[in-house]
Scaffold this active site. Structure first.
Site, PDB file in Angstrom:
ATOM      1  CB  SER A   1      -3.132  -0.918 -16.729  1.00 43.87           C
ATOM      2  OG  SER A   1      -3.713  -2.103 -17.205  1.00 43.87           O
TER       3      SER A   1
ATOM      4  CG  HIS B   1      -1.959  -1.049   1.217  1.00 40.73           C
ATOM      5  ND1 HIS B   1      -2.409  -1.702   2.337  1.00 40.73           N
ATOM      6  CD2 HIS B   1      -2.646  -1.594   0.176  1.00 40.73           C
ATOM      7  CE1 HIS B   1      -3.348  -2.580   2.007  1.00 40.73           C
ATOM      8  NE2 HIS B   1      -3.505  -2.537   0.701  1.00 40.73           N
ATOM      9  CG  HIS B   2       4.803   1.630  -1.889  1.00 37.20           C
ATOM     10  ND1 HIS B   2       4.364   0.471  -2.482  1.00 37.20           N
ATOM     11  CD2 HIS B   2       5.507   2.287  -2.826  1.00 37.20           C
ATOM     12  CE1 HIS B   2       4.810   0.437  -3.729  1.00 37.20           C
ATOM     13  NE2 HIS B   2       5.506   1.517  -3.969  1.00 37.20           N
TER      14      HIS B   2
ATOM     15  CG  ASP C   1       9.740   5.604 -12.575  1.00 34.66           C
ATOM     16  OD1 ASP C   1       9.915   5.296 -11.383  1.00 34.66           O
ATOM     17  OD2 ASP C   1      10.659   5.937 -13.339  1.00 34.66           O
TER      18      ASP C   1
ATOM     19  CE  LYS D   1      -1.459 -11.204 -11.696  1.00 34.32           C
ATOM     20  NZ  LYS D   1      -0.510 -10.417 -12.487  1.00 34.32           N
TER      21      LYS D   1
HETATM   22  N1  GLU Z   1      -1.866  -8.877 -15.478  1.00 31.84           N
HETATM   23  C1  GLU Z   1      -0.879  -7.978 -16.007  1.00 31.84           C
HETATM   24  C2  GLU Z   1       0.428  -8.152 -15.272  1.00 31.84           C
HETATM   25  O1  GLU Z   1       0.709  -9.187 -14.742  1.00 31.84           O
HETATM   26  C3  GLU Z   1      -1.376  -6.545 -16.072  1.00 31.84           C
HETATM   27  C4  GLU Z   1      -1.767  -5.926 -14.783  1.00 31.84           C
HETATM   28  C5  GLU Z   1      -2.434  -4.569 -14.906  1.00 31.84           C
HETATM   29  O2  GLU Z   1      -2.543  -4.053 -16.002  1.00 31.84           O
HETATM   30  O3  GLU Z   1      -2.827  -4.036 -13.859  1.00 31.84           O
HETATM   31  O4  GLU Z   1       1.270  -7.303 -15.264  1.00 31.84           O
END
Ligand code: GLU
Length: 472
Positions: A363, A64-65, A99, A106
């Site tokens: 993302s 959570h940093h 960065d 996950k």
């Molecule tokens: N599942 C992908 C990964 O292992 C993408 C994670 C994401 O985009 O938040 O990096």
């Protein structure tokens, strides 16, 4: 080396410890970075046919940093708590390396998507989302899932819709998940992002003559041989982009149903179409089928790209790996035991936490797009086009020559969203590579890229913790 096979999380922790020694950071701080901050294990019922099925599911927030935490959701029968913890931890380091200002997380559901209809998968996904909402484990500023093994844009659309229905009116609600379809608040270039990032990362490695020399390799990717294990989202884009933009020769591909080989090279795009039509890569014209799919990993090649699941290279087969470079497109494809063997053999490993960071990087762009409520390029595309057009007019006026119609289109085009996404991704992968390489050159005793990448990540995370004032 211990006699016991390390679990995935243990492998990650062992790599962490190896790198931590080079940081000089306080023990307590390292411990805080290393542990998983929150582990949510859940069981919920879903009615399938006439019966109920109890679904085993997880969401782990490793650090959570920085907030929100970020990471994909996996649907696979291999899912267990240890695996999700390891993958969440890798996300923390991955985000730090490139960065991207997120903590790692996950999710995982222990299901085989092949066993369900789309309607049933939708039901499972929506119920999982409801569980996350109930525990405050999802939200644009809390924790933002994305696709991973066994999930894609479709699942993300279900998650976004469930969230926005239950949190009606939340203005940034669309940013609760990334990897959504472009038509539903997604971003152009997200689907290919991990594979494209893998390509950029490998290309960077092949641009430093002095690093290639010990391997007997020349700079540049053109004509280099590649073996790809896994033709899912990551493996397929890595293959097609490496071929189209890098002129790489893909000599073998392994999938669930078998592995095919051709010393003359395999056209990955045609192979994907063949698989779509026939349901299998086996029998693709011009290729030989290998006796076992695992044999592909042991072929002689310049670059081996494991692009499926963890632990495919382990103490049992590491000795037989003949690749010069392993590009970890998957998360954790090499166990800690195997790594020791491979490094002794002089094989270079480009580590997951750097190489597959393209997915989370884009993302991040999608999340920013959702928060800004505007497509990238909308403000400046026309302005840039007009500026370039004026420039071309001026040059024409000064020289008395005119450029052709096609050339003018090429010269005066303003950037679209996908151009900006690709450019941001390329910049990110190149910069991160240089940082990691810098650490590996500067720090005595570091002779592998994973340790260098870890050191780079740990220093950044530690400095975040220090500015937060947790460790004054
Ligand atoms: N599942 C992908 C990964 O292992 C993408 C994670 C994401 O985009 O938040 O990096």
């Amino acid at each position: 080396m211990s006699n016991q096979v390390p679990s995935f999380f243990e492998s990650v922790q062992r790599n962490f410890d190896k790198a931590a020694k080079h940081t000089g950071l306080p023990k307590g701080l390292l411990e805080q970075i290393k542990v998983c901050n929150a582990v949510y294990q859940m069981r919920f019922p879903v009615k399938i046919g006439n019966d109920y099925q109890v679904i085993e599911a997880y969401r782990v927030q490793h650090s959570h940093h920085r907030l929100p935490t970020k990471g994909g959701i996996r649907y696979s029968m291999h899912v267990n708590q240890d695996e999700v913890m390891a993958l969440a931890a890798l996300m923390t380091y991955k985000c730090a390396i490139v960065d991207v200002p997120f903590g790692g997380a996950k999710g995982g559901l222990k299901i085989s998507p092949r066993d369900y209809t789309p309607k049933q998968l939708e039901k499972i996904t929506r119920r999982y989302t409801a569980e996350l909402i109930r525990k405050n484990f999802i939200g644009p500023g809390i924790d933002v899932p994305a696709p991973d093994y066994g999930t894609g844009a479709r699942e993300m659309a279900w998650i976004a819709d469930t969230y926005q229905t239950m949190r009606h009116g939340e203005i940034d609600g669309a940013a609760c998940v990334t990897g959504k379809p472009v038509s539903q608040n997604g971003i152009r270039g997200r689907e290919e992002a991990t594979g494209r990032g893998v390509y950029y990362g490998i290309r960077e490695f092949f641009s430093f003559k002095e690093d290639l020399k010990p391997l007997g390799l020349t700079p540049g990717l053109a004509g280099k041989t590649m073996v790809i294990q896994g033709l899912g989202n990551v493996g397929s884009f890595t293959g097609t982009i490496s071929q189209k933009e890098g002129d790489v020769k893909v000599i073998a591909v392994a999938e669930y149903e078998g592995a095919v080989y051709s010393e003359n090279g395999i056209d990955v795009e045609k192979l994907l179409k063949f698989r779509k039509d026939t349901g299998s890569i086996v029998g693709f014209p011009g290729t030989k089928t290998l006796p076992k799919r695992e044999d592909a990993l042991e072929l002689e090649c310049d670059i081996l790209v494991p692009a499926a699941l963890e632990n495919v290279i382990h103490a049992g087969n590491a000795d037989r790996i003949k690749a010069k470079i392993i590009g970890e497109a998957a998360n954790g494809p090499i166990s800690a035991d195997a790594e020791e063997i491979l490094l002794k053999k002089g094989i270079v490993i480009i580590p997951d936490m750097y190489l597959n960071a393209g997915g989370v990087t884009v993302s991040y762009f999608e999340w920013l797009k959702n928060l800004s409520h505007m497509r990238f390029g909308r403000m400046e595309k026309r302005f840039n086009h007009n500026t370039y057009d004026n420039l071309v007019n001026m040059v024409e006026g000064m020289t008395g020559k005119t450029v052709g119609v096609q050339e003018r289109i090429f010269l005066t085009r303003g950037a679209d969203e996908v151009d900006l996404v690709r450019s941001g991704l390329e910049e990110t992968m190149v910069t991160a590579y240089q940082q990691i390489r810098e650490v590996s050159k500067r720090k005595k005793g570091i002779n592998d890229f994973r340790t260098a990448a870890f050191v780079s990540a740990l220093n950044k995370i530690a400095s975040d913790y220090m500015t937060l004032g947790i460790f004054p």
